[in-house]
Write an enzyme that holds these catalytic residues in place. Sequence first.
Site: not given
Ligand code: CTP
Length: 403
Positions: A209, A278, A288, A322, A336, A340
Amino acid sequence: MLRGKTIVLGISGGIAAYKAAALCSKLKQEGADVRVIMTEAAAKFIAPLTLQTLSRHQVYLDTFDERDPGVVSHIDLADSADLVVVAPATANIIAKMAGGLADDMLSTTLLATTAPVLVAPAMNVHMYAHPAVERNMALLAERGVRFIEPGTGQLACGYVGKGRLAEPEEIVLAVRSWFTQSAELAGRKIVVTAGGTVERLDPVRYLTNDSSGKMGFAVAEAAALRGADVTLIAARTSDAPPEGVRLVRVESAEQMLQAVLAEYEDADVVVKAAAVADYRPVARSVNKIKKSGERLVLELERTADILQTLGERKTHQVLVGFAAETERLEHYAMDKLQRKNCDFLVANDVSREGAGFNVDTNIVNIYGPQGLIETLPLMRKREAADRLLTLVAAKLAEKERGE
Ligand code: CTP
C-alpha cells in the site's frame, strides 16, 4: 532545575544579541554550565567580555583560536552540550544550519553536535515571513530542531510585527520544559510499527500500500527524544528511519505480528502506525508466475489483525492504534478503539488535503475510551507525534499512580 546540564549558547548577530546576556545569566542562575559561542556580527552588538563574565568561561568566536592544545574546541563544545540554544538566531544562521554550512565557530559547532537544538529566531518581520526563511525553518523542524516563536510588537528596525526575540524568561522556560520532557519517557520501552506490509505473490511481485512510514517514524523519533527505549518495527517505507532507535525490518503482516509479539511482554507502550494488509495471497508461488489466459484470479485470505491480538493479550501495556478513514471518522474510530481494546486511537480523514499517506503533515483526532480527546489541526507529523506522546506519558503516569 538545570544543575549538571551543559548548555551551549550560540549568539548570532542581530540587535537582540543584547538580550542574550540576560538569558545567559538566568541559565547560570538555574544551575546550568553555559558555554557561549558568538558570531563575529554578534560581537558588534554586545561585548564578548559581558558573556565571559556572566558565563565564567572563555567566549568562543574564532574556530582557529585554539587555546587548549588538548582539545579541538568546536568538537569539544559540540560533544559537551546537553542542549544547544541559538538565541538570537538570525535568518543567516538559520540558513546556514539548513544548508549544513560551517564557516565560523557557531555554524561549525552546530554541524558537529548531536545534541538537541533549540532556536529562538529574531529578525525583521518581512525577513521572518520570507519563503526562504520559512522553508529553512520547516526543514530544520523536520530534522528535530525546536523553535521558540518570536514575539509580535515594535521591532528595532522600526516595523511593528512578528520577529522580536522571545523574552529571556520564555526561553529559559522552553529550556526547562525541554529537559523535563526529555526525561519523561526515560526507562520506558516503546514499540512502534511503521510502513506498509508486503504480501508476496511470487519472488518478484507483491501486494502493498501507499504508506510512507512517516507517521510511525515521527512517533519513534519523538519517543526517543523523550528518553524512551524505542524499538521500531518497519515494513516497506519510502523514508529513511530515524536514528537513536532499534530497527527491526519485516515484510509481511505475519512477520510484523511475530516481531511485535516478541517485544510485547516487556513493552510499556505499543504504537501501531503501520498500514497492515488485511489480506494476503493464499498461495505464494516459489517461481515467477507465468502469464496464461486472459484473466487471472488471485485468491486472498485474511491476515491476523495484529492490533486486535495485542488488545486481547493486553496486561499493562498502553496500546495506540491508527485509523485511516474517508467517512464517518468518529464512528469508525470509536468502533476500532473498542474492538481492538486500545487506550488511544489516532484517526485521520485521508480524504482531506494534507492528511494521510506520503505527506509530512497530518490532520488527526485522538480518541480515548471515553470519546474524543483532542482535535489537532493541520500540523507536521512530528508535532502531532509529540502531542500524542504527551497523552501517552500522562496515561503511563496515571497507571503508575494506580488510577
Ligand atoms: N491493524 C493491524 N493488523 C491488521 C490490520 C490493521 O494491526 N491486520 C492495525 C493498524 O496498524 C492500525 C489499526 O489496526 O493501527 C487500524 O487499521 P485499519 O486497517 O483501519 O483497521 P481495520 O479494522 O482493518 O479497518 P477496516 O475495517 O476499515 O478495514
